[in-house]
Design a protein around this motif. Structure first.
Motif, PDB file in Angstrom:
ATOM      1  N   ALA A 113       0.840  -1.195   0.000  1.00 22.15           N
ATOM      2  CA  ALA A 113       0.000   0.000   0.000  1.00 22.15           C
ATOM      3  C   ALA A 113       0.879   1.249   0.000  1.00 22.15           C
ATOM      4  CB  ALA A 113      -0.894  -0.004   1.242  1.00 22.15           C
ATOM      5  N   PRO A 114       0.469   2.276  -0.743  1.00 19.84           N
ATOM      6  CA  PRO A 114       1.270   3.509  -0.779  1.00 19.84           C
ATOM      7  C   PRO A 114       1.480   4.086   0.611  1.00 19.84           C
ATOM      8  CG  PRO A 114      -0.453   3.547  -2.452  1.00 19.84           C
ATOM      9  CD  PRO A 114      -0.724   2.355  -1.579  1.00 19.84           C
ATOM     10  N   VAL A 115       2.703   4.522   0.835  1.00 20.44           N
ATOM     11  CA  VAL A 115       3.029   5.145   2.124  1.00 20.44           C
ATOM     12  C   VAL A 115       2.661   6.625   2.043  1.00 20.44           C
ATOM     13  CG1 VAL A 115       4.856   5.683   3.748  1.00 20.44           C
ATOM     14  CG2 VAL A 115       4.894   3.507   2.510  1.00 20.44           C
ATOM     15  N   ASN A 116       1.728   7.049   2.876  1.00 18.37           N
ATOM     16  CA  ASN A 116       1.281   8.442   2.853  1.00 18.37           C
ATOM     17  C   ASN A 116       1.169   8.966   4.276  1.00 18.37           C
ATOM     18  OD1 ASN A 116      -0.541  10.798   2.781  1.00 18.37           O
ATOM     19  ND2 ASN A 116      -0.675  10.327   0.608  1.00 18.37           N
ATOM     20  N   PRO A 117       2.077   9.849   4.656  1.00 12.96           N
ATOM     21  CA  PRO A 117       2.060  10.356   6.032  1.00 12.96           C
ATOM     22  C   PRO A 117       1.028  11.447   6.260  1.00 12.96           C
ATOM     23  CG  PRO A 117       3.875  11.326   4.831  1.00 12.96           C
ATOM     24  CD  PRO A 117       3.216  10.362   3.891  1.00 12.96           C
TER      25      PRO A 117
END
Length: 268
Positions: A130-134
């Motif tokens: 899954a895309p890492v999105n902070p």
């Protein structure tokens, strides 16, 4: 046969020449010769030897597997097979064929199951992360969201989608980093040493731009999809910037990468 006929003829002549008193003894002798003759005839006429030897080989003949004798002569001449034996052998052959087919089907089923299991394992291993999105937990007000769209349009209106995303992510990184303001709007209008952090807030472009749909889509992807910024907190267009400002960037910040017309930096 000729030998036996001569033998019987000689016996008959002897009987004629002997006396009547010896008839009884001769009868016994003749009976013995007759028994021997009959035994000899039975062996030659009905037993057969060599090439004429009869060997029932029902199942082997039916299977096409007739064997050869050890001396190279062909056996089975005059072969007679009972119908009951043929039926039994055919049944046995059919049963064997069914067993072989069933075994082959089971083997193929096992191979298919194994292939499916291997495929499932490969798919599990190769599933993309899954895309890492902070930024997904950030709560932006309408003011913050509109300010982010405007600064992206003003700073990166001529860049492609990824160039716009990177500018938005620099703003969002500052919101999450200690030492900067806590909201998007405040970060955009923050000053350091009396100087504005983003030139469009000074020259008026921030207030006059018309935000395009492409810029809004880039902001959405920056907020909800993969982070490409590598933690960048600063960006600058070297070709348009004041040389003194660029000298400060080069001496005080860590250079990360360049994309489009911007170079991206973070704190050392």
């Amino acid at each position: 046969m000729l030998t036996i006929q001569n033998l019987l003829k000689n016996v008959y002549c002897c009987i004629r020449n002997i006396s009547k008193k010896s008839y009884r003894d001769c009868a016994v002798i003749v009976s013995g010769f007759l028994v021997l003759a009959l035994i000899s005839l039975n062996v030659q006429a009905f037993g057969g030897t060599g090439k004429n030897k009869t060997i029932p080989k029902e199942c082997n003949v039916l299977n096409g597997n007739e064997e050869s004798s050890s001396d190279g002569e062909t056996e089975g001449i005059g072969l007679v097979v009972a119908p009951e034996s043929i039926a039994v052998c055919k049944t046995a052959i059919e049963e064997q064929s069914k067993l072989e087919q069933k075994s082959e089907i089971q083997k193929r089923e096992r191979e298919v199951v194994k292939e499916c299991l291997n495929l499932e394992i490969v798919e599990q291993v190769e599933l993309p992360k899954a895309p890492v999105n902070p930024y997904q937990d950030l709560q932006l007000s309408e003011t913050d969201y509109e300010a982010l769209c405007r600064i992206v349009q003003a700073e990166a209106g001529g860049e492609d989608e990824r160039g716009k995303i990177l500018v938005a992510e620099v703003i969002l990184n500052r919101v999450l980093t200690d030492g900067f303001e806590d909201t998007v709007y405040d970060v955009i209008f923050e000053k350091s040493g009396g100087s504005a952090q983003f030139a469009p807030t000074v020259d008026g472009r921030y207030f006059t731009v018309e935000v395009t749909e492409e810029s809004r889509q880039a902001v959405e992807k920056a907020l909800h999809e993969e982070d490409f910024s590598e933690g960048a907190l600063f960006f600058s267009a070297r070709s348009k910037a004041n040389p003194n400002d660029m000298a400060w960037f080069d001496h005080n910040l860590k250079w990360l990468f360049q994309y489009g017309g911007h170079e991206f930096y973070t704190l050392p």
